[in-house]
Design a protein around this motif. Structure first.
Motif, mmCIF file in Angstrom:
data_model
loop_
_atom_site.group_PDB
_atom_site.id
_atom_site.type_symbol
_atom_site.label_atom_id
_atom_site.label_comp_id
_atom_site.label_asym_id
_atom_site.label_seq_id
_atom_site.Cartn_x
_atom_site.Cartn_y
_atom_site.Cartn_z
ATOM 1 N N TYR A 205 44.211 38.541 38.227
ATOM 2 C CA TYR A 205 44.276 39.947 38.708
ATOM 3 C C TYR A 205 43.197 40.491 39.578
ATOM 4 O O TYR A 205 41.786 40.429 38.945
ATOM 5 C CB TYR A 205 44.151 40.832 37.118
ATOM 6 C CG TYR A 205 45.540 40.555 36.401
ATOM 7 C CD1 TYR A 205 46.394 41.340 36.180
ATOM 8 C CD2 TYR A 205 45.378 39.137 35.631
ATOM 9 C CE1 TYR A 205 47.567 41.197 35.383
ATOM 10 C CE2 TYR A 205 46.734 39.005 34.762
ATOM 11 C CZ TYR A 205 47.709 39.968 34.656
ATOM 12 O OH TYR A 205 48.786 39.750 33.923
ATOM 13 N N ALA A 206 43.295 40.692 40.733
ATOM 14 C CA ALA A 206 42.249 41.021 41.646
ATOM 15 C C ALA A 206 42.226 42.555 42.270
ATOM 16 O O ALA A 206 41.959 42.386 43.660
ATOM 17 C CB ALA A 206 42.319 39.877 42.757
ATOM 18 N N ASN A 207 42.829 43.360 41.696
ATOM 19 C CA ASN A 207 42.832 44.668 42.277
ATOM 20 C C ASN A 207 41.606 45.441 41.642
ATOM 21 O O ASN A 207 40.523 44.909 41.939
ATOM 22 C CB ASN A 207 44.089 45.533 41.728
ATOM 23 C CG ASN A 207 45.110 44.878 42.728
ATOM 24 O OD1 ASN A 207 45.173 44.757 43.826
ATOM 25 N ND2 ASN A 207 46.272 44.514 42.203
ATOM 26 N N GLU A 208 41.612 46.437 40.866
ATOM 27 C CA GLU A 208 40.445 47.003 40.231
ATOM 28 C C GLU A 208 39.635 45.974 39.204
ATOM 29 O O GLU A 208 38.331 46.083 38.781
ATOM 30 C CB GLU A 208 40.865 48.247 39.597
ATOM 31 C CG GLU A 208 41.830 48.050 38.309
ATOM 32 C CD GLU A 208 43.081 48.089 38.595
ATOM 33 O OE1 GLU A 208 43.850 48.276 37.621
ATOM 34 O OE2 GLU A 208 43.483 47.986 39.744
ATOM 35 N N GLU A 209 40.314 44.848 38.975
ATOM 36 C CA GLU A 209 39.814 43.837 37.716
ATOM 37 C C GLU A 209 38.899 42.819 38.632
ATOM 38 O O GLU A 209 38.172 42.252 37.670
ATOM 39 C CB GLU A 209 40.883 43.282 37.129
ATOM 40 C CG GLU A 209 41.963 44.180 36.425
ATOM 41 C CD GLU A 209 43.066 44.380 37.382
ATOM 42 O OE1 GLU A 209 44.122 44.695 36.772
ATOM 43 O OE2 GLU A 209 43.000 43.887 38.415
ATOM 44 N N ALA A 210 38.903 42.971 39.819
ATOM 45 C CA ALA A 210 38.195 41.749 40.596
ATOM 46 C C ALA A 210 36.947 41.520 40.184
ATOM 47 O O ALA A 210 36.394 40.596 40.101
ATOM 48 C CB ALA A 210 38.326 41.796 41.975
#
Length: 352
Positions: A205-210
């Motif tokens: 999960y590399a959107n806001e969680e990156a």
């Protein structure tokens, strides 16, 4: 074709650092200001949440690759294999070799290459490379070894997880009390006498969680602004893990075709006791069940969070009867699961 773990080994550092050793630290907030509570209260709350009472740090002369080598020697001996028959060495870590007292990581050559050198393996066909996948790195390395063997590209692989997080800690950050050092290793082989990987699952999960875990400067405004330390958004990680890890575990279990009642142990990344308990509770809730007592061995109380090393060291200790009130027997189904920087999640269903 069955593919399984035929040998394990771990290296637990000898330096014990207890919670009371942090009583004289100057803990600061992200803005550099002090907290209203004294350290005794901070440490008490920390222990209540994480479960950690002490952690292990590596001796100054040992680097991450040294810890990995020491764990690998034990795994090779446990498996009873010729080290020259290894097709791959996969070393999962985050920061490379960190020399005590220095602030720059060293990954040239790779840590896997350094382990191969220390093991004195002469076979050039034994390919050595590193895995950067956050705390789930060892599990991901096992999944890659499984894929190599299943495809016919390999027969025997050594997968290592090691870290010396004590050398990237900001002493002014309360979260510094979480981290520790250690290494675990396993031999993955085709057609083992017993044991088999039944299913696996991975996700990034590399959107806001990156950047929930990241590198940043000290909280001390008078400290060097160019030196970087491990940092995290703890609350965001907790919420992320409790939402996504149970789902990944369930997807993996469903793929394996194993009924949840067959699961005897869950070897989960030793990140935070309360978080791990919440993950397991939510996992079983997906099947309208309650988590059985004793399903989740824990080593974090005494060993702290050694990142990528937590799952392989915990599995090695339990399989060798070194964790009180926990054991695995031939035929038992267990789950490996982890979450970490990236944000990455993975799981393996394994029959011991």
């Amino acid at each position: 074709m069955k593919i399984g773990i035929t040998g394990t080994g771990s290296y637990i550092p000898s330096i014990i650092t207890k919670n009371d050793d942090f009583l004289e630290h100057e803990f600061l907030g992200t803005d550099g200001t002090t907290f209203g509570n004294d350290n005794a209260v901070i440490i008490e709350k920390f222990k209540a949440i994480t479960g950690i009472s002490e952690r292990r740090y590596a001796n100054p002369e040992l680097k991450t690759s040294d810890l990995g080598y020491l764990a690998s020697e034990k795994a090779i001996e446990d498996a009873g294999i010729n080290k020259e028959d290894l097709d791959y060495i996969i070393f999962a870590h985050n920061f490379g070799d960190l020399t005590y007292g220095k602030n720059q990581g060293d990954t040239l050559p790779s840590l896997a290459t350094r382990v191969k050198h220390l093991l004195k393996i002469k076979n050039p066909k034994c390919v050595a490379y590193d895995m950067l996948f956050g705390c789930p790195g060892w599990i991901e390395g096992v999944i890659q070894a499984y894929a190599f063997i299943k495809s016919g590209m390999a027969k025997k692989c050594l997968v290592i997880g090691g870290e010396t997080l004590s050398r990237v800690l900001d002493e002014h950050d309360r979260d510094s009390m979480i981290y520790s050092d250690g290494a675990g290793a396993a031999i993955i082989e085709a057609d083992p006498v017993s044991g088999a990987i039944l299913g696996h699952s991975s996700a990034t999960y590399a959107n806001e969680e990156a950047y929930y875990l990241f590198f940043d400067k000290t909280y001390n405004n008078e400290g060097c602004p160019d030196t970087r330390y491990i940092k995290m958004h703890g609350r965001k990680i907790y919420e992320f893990a409790c939402t996504h890890v149970p789902q990944a575990m369930a997807a993996c279990l469903n793929e394996s075709g194993v009924h949840i009642d067959e699961v005897k142990k869950i070897f989960i990344h030793q990140a935070n006791e309360k978080m791990d308990e919440a993950i397991i509770k939510r996992f079983y809730r997906l099947y309208n069940k309650q988590a059985p007592e004793g399903i989740m061995p824990m080593s974090i109380h005494k060993l702290g969070n050694s990142s990528v090393a937590t799952v392989p060291t915990l599995y090695d200790l339990v399989s060798k009867g070194e964790i009180d009130d926990h054991e695995v027997k031939k035929g038992d189904v267990v789950i490996f699961a982890s979450v970490g920087a990236g944000m990455n999640i993975n799981a393996i269903v394994y029959r011991y």
